[in-house]
Design an enzyme around this catalytic site. Structure first.
Site, short mmCIF file in Angstrom:
data_model
loop_
_atom_site.label_atom_id
_atom_site.label_comp_id
_atom_site.label_asym_id
_atom_site.label_seq_id
_atom_site.Cartn_x
_atom_site.Cartn_y
_atom_site.Cartn_z
N HIS A 60 0.83 -1.21 0.00
CA HIS A 60 0.00 0.00 0.00
C HIS A 60 0.86 1.26 0.00
CE1 HIS A 60 -3.23 2.78 1.29
NE2 HIS A 60 -2.29 3.30 2.05
N GLU A 61 1.86 1.29 0.87
CA GLU A 61 2.70 2.50 0.98
C GLU A 61 3.51 2.71 -0.30
OE1 GLU A 61 2.24 4.60 3.25
OE2 GLU A 61 0.97 3.34 4.51
N HIS A 95 1.50 4.31 -3.06
CA HIS A 95 1.47 5.77 -3.07
C HIS A 95 2.60 6.33 -3.92
CE1 HIS A 95 -1.78 6.62 -0.34
NE2 HIS A 95 -1.25 5.93 0.66
N GLU A 136 -5.85 7.05 -1.07
CA GLU A 136 -5.80 5.88 -0.20
C GLU A 136 -6.45 4.67 -0.88
OE1 GLU A 136 -4.16 5.51 2.59
OE2 GLU A 136 -3.47 7.58 2.48
#
Length: 266
Positions: A125-126, A129, A187
Site C-alpha cells: 500500500h505504501e 502511493h 488511499e
C-alpha cells in the site's frame, strides 16, 4: 458568485496542462519533477530518523525481507531505485514509503501485522502511493487550490471582516471539497495497487482484509468518512474485496512462477 467559480476553474485549468496518468488510469495533476520529489523524500526520511530511534536486528531483517520481495515485483523504474528500509521504535501503528526509495515501519505496526502477508499488505500500500505519484499530486493540488483562492481574493477586492469570512468559507470548501477527497481517492487507489503488488510478489492478498480487521479492532473513534483523509475501515475492506478475484489470480501465477517469500516474523 458564478464569476468567482469560473475564475477559480480557469486558474486551475492552467495548472491542469501538467497532467499525467496514474497506474490505474486516472488523470493526475503533477507540477513537480521526480528530482524534486526524490529530494523531498530524502529530507523527510532524514528528519524521521532524527525524531525517532531506529531498531536493528531481527525486526529490521524481517521488514527488509518483505520489502525486498515486494520491490522485486515493481516496474523497472521503481524497482531499480536503491530502496532503504528502517524500523522505528514507536507505539504508533504507522508506516510510510517516500519518493526516492525509502520505507519506514514503526514497531507498533509490527504488533498489528500478524504475519509476512499482512506486513506485505502495508508495504505494498505504501509503495503504491509512490508508484502513483500521490505526493506530487497532493502538493500540486494544494498549490493550484491556493493559487485559485489567491486570484479570487485579489480580483474581488475582498478586504475587511466580511471578506475575511468569505475567504475562510471558500478555504473550508476547498479543504473538504477538493483536498480531502483527493486524499481519500489516493488511499483507495493505493489499496488497489498494493493489493496487486503484494499478490505479484507471492504474498496472500487475503491477508489485507485480516490486516484491516486488526486495525479496526485497535482503532478508536474516527471522524466521518467525508471529513477524513482516509476511507472508513468498511469502505476500505469493501474495496479490497472488490479487487480480490484479480489479486488471487495474480497470487496463483506468482506462486506457480516460484515467487514464495519466506520472511519469519520475529
Amino acid at each position: 458568485m458564478r464569476w468567482m467559480h469560473c475564475l477559480a476553474i480557469g486558474t486551475l485549468g492552467i495548472a491542469l496542462t501538467a497532467c499525467t496518468t496514474s497506474p490505474t488510469g486516472r488523470s493526475q495533476l503533477t507540477l513537480m519533477s521526480d528530482d524534486q520529489l526524490n529530494q523531498m523524500g530524502a529530507q523527510a526520511f532524514a528528519q524521521y530518523q532524527q525524531e525517532l530511534p531506529t531498531v536493528g536486528g531481527a525486526p529490521l531483517r524481517y521488514v527488509q525481507c518483505v520489502t525486498d520481495a515486494v520491490v522485486q515485483a515493481l516496474p523497472a523504474r521503481e524497482r531499480d531505485q536503491n530502496w532503504q528500509v528502517k524500523v522505528f521504535e514507536s507505539e504508533q501503528a504507522n508506516a510510510f514509503a517516500l519518493p526516492g526509495g525509502y520505507v519506514g515501519i514503526n514497531t507498533g505496526l509490527l504488533e498489528i501485522a500478524e504475519n509476512q502477508d499482512q506486513l506485505a499488505a502495508v508495504i505494498g500500500h505504501e509503495i503504491g502511493h509512490v508508484m502513483a505519484r500521490h505526493a506530487n499530486e497532493r502538493a500540486s493540488t494544494q498549490s493550484a487550490t491556493q493559487l485559485g483562492l489567491s486570484v479570487i481574493s485579489s480580483a474581488s477586492g475582498m478586504q475587511g471582516p466580511g471578506g475575511e469570512q468569505m475567504m475562510a468559507a471558500l478555504g473550508m470548501g476547498a479543504q473538504y471539497g477538493i483536498l480531502l477527497p483527493f486524499s481519500r481517492r489516493h488511499e483507495s487507489e493505493a489499496d488497489t495497487i498494493g493489493l496487486n503488488l503484494m499478490a505479484n510478489a507471492g504474498f496472500d492478498p487475503r491477508a489485507s482484509i485480516a490486516l484491516w480487521e486488526n486495525m479496526g479492532a485497535t482503532g478508536g473513534g474516527r471522524p466521518p468518512a467525508w471529513m477524513s483523509t482516509h476511507p472508513s475501515h468498511g469502505q476500505r475492506m469493501g474495496g479490497l474485496e472488490a479487487g480480490m478475484d484479480e489479486a488471487m489470480a495474480r497470487y496463483e501465477q506468482a506462486r506457480q512462477a516460484g515467487r514464495t517469500p519466506n520472511c519469519p516474523r520475529p
